[in-house]
Write a protein that holds these residues in place. Structure first.
Motif, mmCIF file in Angstrom:
data_model
loop_
_atom_site.group_PDB
_atom_site.id
_atom_site.type_symbol
_atom_site.label_atom_id
_atom_site.label_comp_id
_atom_site.label_asym_id
_atom_site.label_seq_id
_atom_site.Cartn_x
_atom_site.Cartn_y
_atom_site.Cartn_z
ATOM 1 N N LEU A 63 -2.887 -12.102 -2.362
ATOM 2 C CA LEU A 63 -3.977 -13.146 -2.339
ATOM 3 C C LEU A 63 -5.159 -12.480 -2.479
ATOM 4 O O LEU A 63 -5.778 -12.231 -1.409
ATOM 5 C CB LEU A 63 -3.437 -13.749 -1.033
ATOM 6 C CG LEU A 63 -4.121 -15.081 -0.853
ATOM 7 C CD1 LEU A 63 -3.562 -16.152 -1.545
ATOM 8 C CD2 LEU A 63 -4.181 -15.545 0.713
ATOM 9 N N ARG A 64 -5.684 -13.206 -3.567
ATOM 10 C CA ARG A 64 -7.289 -12.563 -3.344
ATOM 11 C C ARG A 64 -8.110 -13.936 -3.331
ATOM 12 O O ARG A 64 -8.068 -14.926 -3.742
ATOM 13 C CB ARG A 64 -7.634 -12.346 -5.038
ATOM 14 C CG ARG A 64 -9.030 -11.914 -5.265
ATOM 15 C CD ARG A 64 -9.259 -11.153 -6.539
ATOM 16 N NE ARG A 64 -10.782 -11.271 -6.657
ATOM 17 C CZ ARG A 64 -11.579 -12.052 -7.215
ATOM 18 N NH1 ARG A 64 -11.276 -13.009 -8.005
ATOM 19 N NH2 ARG A 64 -13.143 -11.689 -7.155
ATOM 20 N N CYS B 94 0.008 -10.033 1.374
ATOM 21 C CA CYS B 94 -1.266 -9.044 1.504
ATOM 22 C C CYS B 94 -2.381 -10.005 0.815
ATOM 23 O O CYS B 94 -2.406 -10.394 -0.002
ATOM 24 C CB CYS B 94 -1.055 -7.656 0.605
ATOM 25 S SG CYS B 94 0.474 -6.889 1.325
ATOM 26 N N ALA B 95 -3.591 -9.882 1.700
ATOM 27 C CA ALA B 95 -4.555 -10.436 1.282
ATOM 28 C C ALA B 95 -6.125 -9.851 1.531
ATOM 29 O O ALA B 95 -5.908 -8.788 2.150
ATOM 30 C CB ALA B 95 -4.887 -11.632 2.312
ATOM 31 N N ASP B 96 -6.877 -10.158 0.742
ATOM 32 C CA ASP B 96 -8.305 -9.519 0.708
ATOM 33 C C ASP B 96 -9.244 -9.998 1.856
ATOM 34 O O ASP B 96 -10.342 -10.026 1.462
ATOM 35 C CB ASP B 96 -9.037 -9.275 -0.631
ATOM 36 C CG ASP B 96 -9.216 -10.440 -0.938
ATOM 37 O OD1 ASP B 96 -8.889 -11.621 -0.606
ATOM 38 O OD2 ASP B 96 -10.191 -10.585 -2.224
ATOM 39 N N GLY C 5 -0.187 -7.960 5.180
ATOM 40 C CA GLY C 5 -1.079 -6.836 5.005
ATOM 41 C C GLY C 5 -2.666 -7.389 4.844
ATOM 42 O O GLY C 5 -2.755 -8.689 4.309
ATOM 43 N N GLU C 6 -3.583 -6.673 5.315
ATOM 44 C CA GLU C 6 -5.048 -7.270 5.253
ATOM 45 C C GLU C 6 -5.968 -6.205 4.999
ATOM 46 O O GLU C 6 -5.825 -5.243 4.880
ATOM 47 C CB GLU C 6 -5.381 -7.693 6.826
ATOM 48 C CG GLU C 6 -4.386 -8.934 7.452
ATOM 49 C CD GLU C 6 -4.281 -9.159 8.669
ATOM 50 O OE1 GLU C 6 -3.910 -10.007 9.341
ATOM 51 O OE2 GLU C 6 -4.284 -7.976 9.429
ATOM 52 N N HIS D 299 -4.525 -2.159 5.720
ATOM 53 C CA HIS D 299 -3.404 -1.884 6.700
ATOM 54 C C HIS D 299 -2.446 -2.993 6.380
ATOM 55 O O HIS D 299 -2.517 -4.138 6.003
ATOM 56 C CB HIS D 299 -3.756 -1.980 8.083
ATOM 57 C CG HIS D 299 -4.033 -3.375 8.573
ATOM 58 N ND1 HIS D 299 -5.449 -3.697 8.546
ATOM 59 C CD2 HIS D 299 -3.405 -4.162 9.286
ATOM 60 C CE1 HIS D 299 -5.544 -4.946 8.942
ATOM 61 N NE2 HIS D 299 -4.380 -5.145 9.535
ATOM 62 N N VAL D 300 -1.120 -2.861 7.017
ATOM 63 C CA VAL D 300 -0.045 -3.789 7.182
ATOM 64 C C VAL D 300 0.409 -3.622 8.654
ATOM 65 O O VAL D 300 -0.023 -2.523 9.285
ATOM 66 C CB VAL D 300 1.089 -3.208 6.426
ATOM 67 C CG1 VAL D 300 1.012 -3.565 5.009
ATOM 68 C CG2 VAL D 300 1.669 -1.783 6.754
ATOM 69 N N ASP D 301 0.670 -4.712 9.005
ATOM 70 C CA ASP D 301 0.898 -4.969 10.406
ATOM 71 C C ASP D 301 2.538 -4.797 10.662
ATOM 72 O O ASP D 301 3.469 -5.160 9.800
ATOM 73 C CB ASP D 301 0.825 -6.649 10.845
ATOM 74 C CG ASP D 301 -0.652 -7.068 10.924
ATOM 75 O OD1 ASP D 301 -1.601 -6.178 10.983
ATOM 76 O OD2 ASP D 301 -1.003 -8.076 10.805
ATOM 77 N N ALA D 302 2.728 -3.914 11.681
ATOM 78 C CA ALA D 302 4.265 -3.994 12.084
ATOM 79 C C ALA D 302 4.506 -5.199 12.870
ATOM 80 O O ALA D 302 3.749 -6.084 13.219
ATOM 81 C CB ALA D 302 4.400 -2.866 12.899
#
Lengths: 312, 312, 312, 312
Positions: free
Chosen positions: B197-198, B236-238, B269-270, B109-112
């Protein structure tokens, strides 16, 4: 358009069939037409760096409020909005949370190839007893699109070409209409193209107009051959079922769907909103774009809500 | 990393603040850094025409099965799968239907920007009493992303650079780590970039490993300044929260979130999955891509499940 | 207990069958045994005016958190809790709202007779193709209980009679055990009775114990004849499936269910909590009560969550 | 009825208040009036052994299909209906499964005392900041009813007494109307009684009539004192909000609710169906019954769908 009966669908389906074309195990259908060079060519269409979301808001104004339709409109509820901390679980920050309940075909969506079939067999010959079960689609699920659908999109703005705001209920768009729309766009169809078919229907529904759902304008079943001949990968429309509704008296209700999804393995998208994109295309005269559609990664899903993007 | 207390967050937040930078009415934050030329430049990175979906399957193996977490794993159910026609509503075709129930932060997802704040004020100074209510986010909702997020993505494959499969719980990635990752990728940060970001964390969770959720590896709060200085548009990250968890003893639990979302207006994003993309980047040596993320068009949403796509 | 194979189930099923007993159109099965005089007699058992709710809390601690089970634990979310009034729709009051998402068999529930069958036929011979469809149960739905189930309930407190806190996994309760439990209660079975079978299993699960779900203690398939002979109307239990699990090696997994629901038309209830009622019965020595179970009025439902009440 | 303004509500609320009457920790309000002898007396009203379910079907024909109402109609979906066994998990039996998604106030329901308040304080003085949060109602939740509500019910069939099929929108029922209805029923109010108020409204809505939701007939705010004086425990009605709507020009929209729930701690039930019960009462002349209402056991719930039962 002339009517087509069930036997006609079967005969034409065999003629247009893509079964086996990409292997006996294929579950992706016409997405196979989107080869890497098609992806790169789509990216090369980007010039101005502008983007358009093609999804309508996923809210309660959707088309499925009537009892008994078997579908329901999207539900969005906040589950936390003030970050209250009565149990001491949070510390210094405040946060909000929400959730959605979505029928996968109840707002802007694409159909998995497991969504529709006839004579007990799905696309590529999978039998429905083992392919689509209570546990989800074991074959042809929406996960076959999980790397995204990226190709050239071509806006076919049918009403604008005809000088009207929107198409009236029952308006049929046949192969000649597709040719004319490409001509008006100054483009030629290419293998792997995604057709973005504007009728003006669903955005009007959302603005409160009675758009005659049961007679939604759209493609005739005869377009199936045109689409097969031109190696189109997908058709997305701003109406309810891509095809014209209520027009095949005496035959199957949605013959184009039957041919497209089951025999050809064609990707269909519905309930799109092309209004802003169409304004832009009319303004700059460019009707092609980079089209990126990325369904949710739902194991066994037979469709997915999504927000496709057109990039110009 | 050194600890930071609430007062430290406030002070640094003021320093890094983007409030007012794009107008008093702005609700998009660092998405403003993604100018049309950044979109076009992103499209120009596409060379081979290959695409990667970055979402994990939205299924019951997510991280939220524990009672009391206030979240729940995605639910997908079939609502029709054999096309049975007991009431004569269908004719010759058969079809399937399904639905999903999704917490907007419970899978990829992404955060608003309305998802998190402190001291009663959201990004750009909106007061939480009127900005985030039972009716949804009246300000900074996910609809501010409804035209899609399209920019250059840069894969920062931290474990691979370190010669390991994944980062251990508690591993901190600071500004120097970001510099080193860019160097290893042979790239320089550019305004509007999306960092991918992995850490190897969430895909391992899904494979059944105990990844130490409460000590998830990730960015230190010190990276906030680095990100501000380099005009990054999104991270964005995993992992579970982009930032390292359990590392700020005595201070706020997630100081990076507080600075990033509330003060800087940074898109986060997470729960991403970069495994296939990382293999590809390692193979061809190209760590940049065209990144396309398109949240569902949810009025008032404070986040959204989605399936972002990397195109190379 | 001796094993029973599929052919044995079929043979015994024919012997115990109630098909046709209450008419070819019957959909209520053994509820027909609860005649008005049984209802009045149940009311006459009320002496002290105390009531006991028999449902466990419908929350996230239910048994279905594991991925792939096809069920999920109850979800309850607040959708309004502060009565905020940003849009001026309210006036002087404040209010709260919430919602629940419930699998009908995922907390304390009763099974409709359409919940289980074999050899393609449901209770009373209805064929599953037309009786249980995507639109719900067209026959034997939970609506057949919509006037409520009101009869005498008899608590059979098996562990207390044996001097233990709870039954161990795998414990089998056979016909002799039922006789002994009635004797210990000082009661004789009467037509229309509802058996309230306490094993101590599910309340322990909720307290965090590993209760060995796959070997849940309960009734043997041999109890089906006992229940038929004594004209019992329903059996409700505080385990997972009324019957003992994992005990019929080489035969069907749940033979009692097959006989009870499909052949006898017997109402079954599961995941009950009899702890408080059992304490009370042990204290006053009265093991009979007025039992009132009232499923939600769900058209086409194949089960329902509910909170049955015992009144003494 | 005369109008009442906010100050009037406050003054009358103080007069009718039950705060502290049953202890500073009380969360049950007028349910305290249902003493064990009231339960036993209710059971003693049972003569003929007939039962009536008082819930409407929980389906899509509810009153909340309009976008923006913040509520939605009940959703019921089958999740398994043919028992297909593609993965070998089942053996010889076949089964069906389903689920429901229910707003707790969107079909026949009762309100928890945490559902409505004013001036920041709930019943018995609990502050809304800590009593009703994102985690649910910490005070006055529906779990306070989890042992069931069992008392004498008295059907007040207002339209039948007036010789009409149903009450017209806007019809006000005041204290004199309650007295007259009791007289017509040949009964006197007793402490702990549950009033079953028939107006004919909601069943007509379900049959497709336009019942003027915004002007629903019902009780006037003046009935609050009558109810307090007669020690009534609960009022359940077949309209939308128990009280008359649209009748308090210039004052609060629902003053009876404010007095009843917040000041008196009175249990309210709405969207009931008394049609069959009313026919029966008219036929046998007996307007009292044993009333059993058992909400779902929802931790923190602020209301619950349920199917109350009247037993005569």
């Amino acid at each position: 358009m002339p009517s087509i009966d069930m036997e006609g669908v079967r005969t034409l389906g065999r003629e247009l069939s893509n079964w086996g074309r990409w292997g006996d195990d294929d579950q992706r259908g016409t997405l196979n037409l989107i080869t890497p060079d098609r992806v790169s060519a789509a990216a090369a269409t980007v010039r101005r760096g502008v983007t358009f979301g093609l999804a309508v808001p996923a809210d309660g104004t959707g088309p499925y409020s009537a009892p008994g339709s078997g579908r329901f409109n999207p539900i969005h509820t906040m589950t936390r909005y003030r970050g209250d901390d009565p149990r001491g679980e949070l510390s210094d920050f405040r946060s909000s949370e929400d959730m959605v309940i979505l029928g996968t075909h109840s707002s802007t969506h694409v159909d998995a190839l497991s969504h529709l079939w006839y004579d007990d067999l799905l696309y590529n010959g999978y039998h429905h007893d083992t392919a689509v079960t209570a546990w989800g689609a074991e074959r042809c699920s929406i996960q076959n699109l999980s790397a995204g659908v990226v190709s050239r999109g071509v806006l076919l703005d049918i009403p604008r070409r005809l000088g009207v705001d929107h198409l009236e209920p029952g308006t049929e768009i046949g192969p000649a209409g597709l040719d004319a729309a490409f001509d008006a766009a100054g483009l030629r169809p290419r293998p792997g193209d995604v057709l973005l078919l504007r009728t003006g229907t669903y955005p009007r529904h959302r603005r409160g107009a009675d758009v005659g759902l049961a007679r939604s304008p759209g493609l005739t079943w005869e377009c199936a051959r045109w689409i097969r001949d031109h190696e189109i990968a997908a058709v997305c429309a701003d109406n309810f079922a891509v095809e014209v509704l209520g027009a095949n008296a005496g035959g199957p209700m949605i013959p184009f769907h039957m041919l497209a999804i089951r025999d050809m393995g064609l990707l269909l998208g519905e309930l799109f909103d092309f209004e802003a994109l169409a304004e832009d295309c009319a303004a700059d005269g460019v009707h092609e774009c980079m089209f990126v559609a990325s369904p949710l990664n739902i194991p066994g899903g037979v469709g997915s809500p999504l927000n496709p993007v057109a990039i110009k």
